[in-house]
Design an enzyme around this catalytic site. Structure first.
Site, PDB file in Angstrom:
ATOM      1  N   ASN A 109       0.885  -1.170   0.000  1.00 33.24           N
ATOM      2  CA  ASN A 109       0.000   0.000   0.000  1.00 33.24           C
ATOM      3  C   ASN A 109       0.920   1.217   0.000  1.00 33.24           C
ATOM      4  O   ASN A 109       1.638   1.448   0.972  1.00 33.24           O
ATOM      5  CB  ASN A 109      -0.854  -0.066   1.264  1.00 33.24           C
ATOM      6  CG  ASN A 109      -2.046   0.845   1.288  1.00 33.24           C
ATOM      7  OD1 ASN A 109      -2.654   0.984   2.337  1.00 33.24           O
ATOM      8  ND2 ASN A 109      -2.419   1.459   0.196  1.00 33.24           N
ATOM      9  N   CYS A 133      -5.894   6.399   7.435  1.00 29.95           N
ATOM     10  CA  CYS A 133      -5.147   5.492   6.560  1.00 29.95           C
ATOM     11  C   CYS A 133      -4.134   4.777   7.441  1.00 29.95           C
ATOM     12  O   CYS A 133      -3.157   5.386   7.883  1.00 29.95           O
ATOM     13  CB  CYS A 133      -4.469   6.256   5.434  1.00 29.95           C
ATOM     14  SG  CYS A 133      -3.455   5.201   4.378  1.00 29.95           S
ATOM     15  N   GLY A 134      -4.376   3.506   7.711  1.00 27.31           N
ATOM     16  CA  GLY A 134      -3.533   2.781   8.665  1.00 27.31           C
ATOM     17  C   GLY A 134      -2.095   2.620   8.223  1.00 27.31           C
ATOM     18  O   GLY A 134      -1.150   2.962   8.941  1.00 27.31           O
ATOM     19  N   ASN A 135      -1.872   2.103   7.008  1.00 26.70           N
ATOM     20  CA  ASN A 135      -0.504   1.889   6.540  1.00 26.70           C
ATOM     21  C   ASN A 135       0.221   3.204   6.287  1.00 26.70           C
ATOM     22  O   ASN A 135       1.427   3.325   6.542  1.00 26.70           O
ATOM     23  CB  ASN A 135      -0.508   1.037   5.266  1.00 26.70           C
ATOM     24  CG  ASN A 135      -0.736  -0.433   5.556  1.00 26.70           C
ATOM     25  OD1 ASN A 135      -0.151  -0.985   6.474  1.00 26.70           O
ATOM     26  ND2 ASN A 135      -1.593  -1.068   4.776  1.00 26.70           N
ATOM     27  N   HIS A 170     -16.414   1.443   5.942  1.00 25.03           N
ATOM     28  CA  HIS A 170     -16.131   0.144   5.342  1.00 25.03           C
ATOM     29  C   HIS A 170     -17.380  -0.728   5.361  1.00 25.03           C
ATOM     30  O   HIS A 170     -18.153  -0.704   6.312  1.00 25.03           O
ATOM     31  CB  HIS A 170     -15.024  -0.593   6.107  1.00 25.03           C
ATOM     32  CG  HIS A 170     -13.660  -0.030   5.907  1.00 25.03           C
ATOM     33  ND1 HIS A 170     -12.773  -0.531   4.976  1.00 25.03           N
ATOM     34  CD2 HIS A 170     -13.030   1.003   6.505  1.00 25.03           C
ATOM     35  CE1 HIS A 170     -11.651   0.178   5.021  1.00 25.03           C
ATOM     36  NE2 HIS A 170     -11.784   1.106   5.943  1.00 25.03           N
ATOM     37  N   GLU A 227     -10.644   0.187  -2.433  1.00 26.53           N
ATOM     38  CA  GLU A 227     -10.612   1.439  -1.676  1.00 26.53           C
ATOM     39  C   GLU A 227     -11.318   2.541  -2.456  1.00 26.53           C
ATOM     40  O   GLU A 227     -11.011   2.770  -3.634  1.00 26.53           O
ATOM     41  CB  GLU A 227      -9.167   1.846  -1.380  1.00 26.53           C
ATOM     42  CG  GLU A 227      -8.475   0.949  -0.367  1.00 26.53           C
ATOM     43  CD  GLU A 227      -7.252   1.633   0.225  1.00 26.53           C
ATOM     44  OE1 GLU A 227      -7.383   2.763   0.742  1.00 26.53           O
ATOM     45  OE2 GLU A 227      -6.162   1.030   0.171  1.00 26.53           O
ATOM     46  N   CYS A 230      -4.617  -2.689   2.843  1.00 27.69           N
ATOM     47  CA  CYS A 230      -5.425  -1.590   3.379  1.00 27.69           C
ATOM     48  C   CYS A 230      -5.469  -1.735   4.894  1.00 27.69           C
ATOM     49  O   CYS A 230      -6.065  -2.678   5.414  1.00 27.69           O
ATOM     50  CB  CYS A 230      -6.829  -1.621   2.787  1.00 27.69           C
ATOM     51  SG  CYS A 230      -7.922  -0.322   3.418  1.00 27.69           S
ATOM     52  N   GLY A 262      -8.887  -1.244   6.326  1.00 27.98           N
ATOM     53  CA  GLY A 262      -9.679  -2.378   5.872  1.00 27.98           C
ATOM     54  C   GLY A 262      -9.390  -3.635   6.679  1.00 27.98           C
ATOM     55  O   GLY A 262     -10.303  -4.413   6.988  1.00 27.98           O
TER      56      GLY A 262
END
Length: 233
Positions: A14, A74-76, A161, A209, A218, A221
């Site tokens: 990602n 946005c986690g990553n 989500h 996404e 994600c 996600g």
């Protein structure tokens, strides 16, 4: 024309462009973000992350998808920014400000960077949905060859989500069904679409996404799929 340094990073594939606006003013229009995101004529990325000063944390992160649309989480991407800041500060923990709320990041013992995305939001108007319903069983679905995928779980991890549990996430043309579900009238802010299968202690997941498309990973996600699986028992 002013040259602006950037860092290209990825978390599990990602990928992101990170800009540091703590020492200089950086303002990008949606059209400029889309141009930078172009993988043939620009730099190419799933999301752009802009580090800004913060009065209540080490830094603020503003984020946008490849289509130029601002997003709340946005986690990553947050892991990537946190890794830069942990190295810069020489610390093992950092607090970050985002439009969706504070995020805490740590350096794990193995050197990886982890983030606490905060509590999941599960109420229909927190996701948000267009009308009140049980978010454990969303009234949304799509026809696919040989049948239909439906009965999603709604979760907000800083962005909306819809997680569909299926036998094999790779058996579906997510590039076709993803946009259809993303733009369903049930989701006034559109939604990220996850196809998930629980396999023992692992969740096999593919995510469409919103504003980006199919991505190799994600973070929000993954969190949403885990929350959805736990809610379903």
């Amino acid at each position: 024309m002013v040259a602006v340094p950037f860092t290209k990073m990825h978390g599990l594939g990602n990928d992101f462009v990170v800009l540091d606006a703590r020492g200089q003013a950086i303002s990008l229009s949606p059209a400029q973000i889309r141009a930078l995101a172009d993988r043939h004529r620009g730099i190419g990325f799933d999301q752009i992350m802009i580090i800004r000063p913060s009065s209540g944390a080490e830094a603020r992160i503003d984020m946008a998808n490849a289509n130029g649309e601002t997003v709340g989480a946005c986690g990553n991407g947050t892991r990537c920014v946190a890794a830069l800041l942990l190295d810069e500060l020489g610390r093992d923990a950092v607090d970050l400000e985002t439009v969706s709320g504070p995020i805490h990041a740590d350096r794990a013992a193995n050197g990886a960077t982890t983030v606490d995305m905060g509590p999941a939001r599960l109420a229909w108007d927190e996701i948000p949905l267009a009308r009140e319903m049980d978010t454990l069983h969303l009234e949304v679905g799509a026809n696919v060859p040989g049948g239909r995928i439906e009965d999603a779980v709604g979760v907000n991890m800083g962005n909306p989500h819809a997680v569909f549990f299926v036998d094999d996430p790779h058996a579906y043309d997510l590039a076709t069904v993803g946009p259809q579900l993303e733009h369903d009238p049930l989701f006034p802010e559109r939604a990220n679409i996850g196809l998930a299968a629980v396999r023992g202690d692992t969740i096999d997941l593919r995510v469409w996404e919103r504003g980006v498309g199919l991505t190799l990973a994600c973070g929000t996600g993954a969190c949403a799929a885990l929350v959805a699986a736990a809610r379903r028992g």
